[in-house]
Design a protein around this motif. Sequence first.
Motif, PDB file in Angstrom:
ATOM      1  N   ILE A 198      16.424  65.565 -27.156  1.00 53.90           N
ATOM      2  CA  ILE A 198      17.526  65.034 -26.339  1.00 53.90           C
ATOM      3  C   ILE A 198      17.640  63.523 -26.527  1.00 53.90           C
ATOM      4  O   ILE A 198      18.740  62.978 -26.658  1.00 53.90           O
ATOM      5  N   SER A 244      21.830  67.948 -22.583  1.00 50.78           N
ATOM      6  CA  SER A 244      21.837  66.492 -22.372  1.00 50.78           C
ATOM      7  C   SER A 244      22.975  66.059 -21.458  1.00 50.78           C
ATOM      8  O   SER A 244      23.095  64.882 -21.129  1.00 50.78           O
ATOM      9  N   THR A 289      19.658  65.707 -15.815  1.00 50.64           N
ATOM     10  CA  THR A 289      19.112  66.475 -16.941  1.00 50.64           C
ATOM     11  C   THR A 289      17.590  66.370 -16.942  1.00 50.64           C
ATOM     12  O   THR A 289      17.002  65.794 -16.025  1.00 50.64           O
TER      13      THR A 289
END
Length: 598
Positions: free
Chosen positions: A118, A187, A238
């Motif tokens: 990510i 993400s 996230t």
Amino acid sequence: MNMNKIISKEFITELLFQTDIVELISNKINVHKKGKNFSSLCPFHKEDHPSFIINKEKQFFYCFGCGIHGNAIDFLMNHDNLNFIESIEELSYICNIKIPYKKFNNNLQKNIIKRKKIYEILKIINIFYQKNLKNTKNESVKNFLKEKNLNNDIIKKFNVGLSTSESKDLIKFFNYNKEKKKLLVESGMIIINKKKQYYNHFRNRIMFPIKNKIGNIVGFGGRSLNNEIPKYINSPETKIFHKKKQLYGLYEIQKKNKNPKKIIIVEGYTDVITLTQYKIDFTVASLGIHISKEQIEILFRITDNIICCYDGDKAGKKATWNTLKSTLPYIEDTKQINFIILPKGEDPDSLIRKIGTIKFKKIIKNSTPLSEFLFKKLLKKIKKKYYNEITKLNVIALPLIEKIPGKITKTLLKQKLNKIQGIIYDPKLEKQINILYPRKIKLNSFDIPIKTGYNIIKILIALLIQNPKLINLINNKLNNKEIKKLKIPGIKIFIHLTKYCKKIKKINTGQLLELYRGNKYYRIINHLSTWDHMIKKKDQNLFLNDGLNKIYKFILQKQQNKLLKKAKTDGLNKKNKIILWNINKTLAKINNKIKLNE
């Protein structure tokens, strides 16, 4: 270190047993013996008089000036700028102990790999956004940059970019790759609607990458063009982005100065960038108008002085007052917060472009102190000429002042409160107000909500963290089934803590902190490791017994009231009568014990 290996908590505990924190720190800074402890000038902030204390018995350090504290691992992480694993490796080298690495479990390894991916994809997206901005022919974008007068250097410094109005350009950019598409969702960069269609979270916005303390991009903020609503949006929560723990611009500040003398907190990204361009390079944004306790804690770890400078509109003024209330529990005598109230319709960005750096610095210098802002706001709520309104001022002001942990600051505010009312300072006044206006006070999530706000659980936890040897005095109490089942906030933490203390003999504060690192209770344990419970050492044994008795009494009284209420309405059967009789008998014994201790 091999990324497929981890270090067990058992080994870390043993390593800390073998480490002498005094010897470790004295090899890096000059320390001097002071009674049972050792002291030094703090290596983490500038000071003229030593406030940095090392406790050999607890294997723990604490600075009374800046508040930094921890065990040997924390010291290496902060002083030598090492990460957690590097600190363990350094200690094992010093102690000449080989680290018995263990293999990751699959889930942990997958999470670490996922987070890394990510970070990587957000870095690529940021470059993509920067190229969009550089190559754009969009007149709205050009007008925005012209209006804000942002130069190329500041745009480059903050990696400012542009998301286009296209809804699927990110998916196209990654060639519709399935793995990348999944990462884009995780993400927070693309969203799936009810029809299972993918589209960009950010569209037609100036993009501001939000970085963590080591410079990795964890999310984005987007500012609308053409005054579209909402004006600002952020990445959703996230695996790596948690809004309440992020401060925009903090990474850029700390690249230049790890511990600035002051930090200005503003609402928007453009406020930070514009102020920085005008040489006010100690500005952060709270990613909105609501500051979190995590953000306050982060700021006060870095600086002693916060200046709140929100927009001059109604929402900004409301947010300023809420910020004052939120920061009160963190105002130590060495920490302070000031306030800048901007003219109506102005924000930091617009104002500094009008008046320039020199005049804006004067505004900062003349910012309103906490005491002045607090009473100015409260006095608007009362009519001072009426006696009952003066009483009202006490009732609304004292609970706010009581939240402040700094003793000197608290005393000065009480003196100012009395001066406003034209009366001589009387420390008994507060007690009189509490008698006239009894109230339930919940100082935090693990206080017992009794009339005096007497947070017994909090004190018991703090006592045990700071002096784990006290476990020998409370073992018998905790064998009582009723004590274990108490449904009082904080009792679970207390029980959990006692299990650790019983399991590892001769455990110290430094080791306890390490055992809780990464645990859901770590924030509370870490805070209470240095919290001033104000119980003298000679009185601690007595307080423990007395405290446990009062907790037990509290729960028994609840059970007693429930049974008495039932007796009045439905009557009690034989079983409940016996239970009530036993409760009354136990309460009588507890009351006798408490009276003997008073």
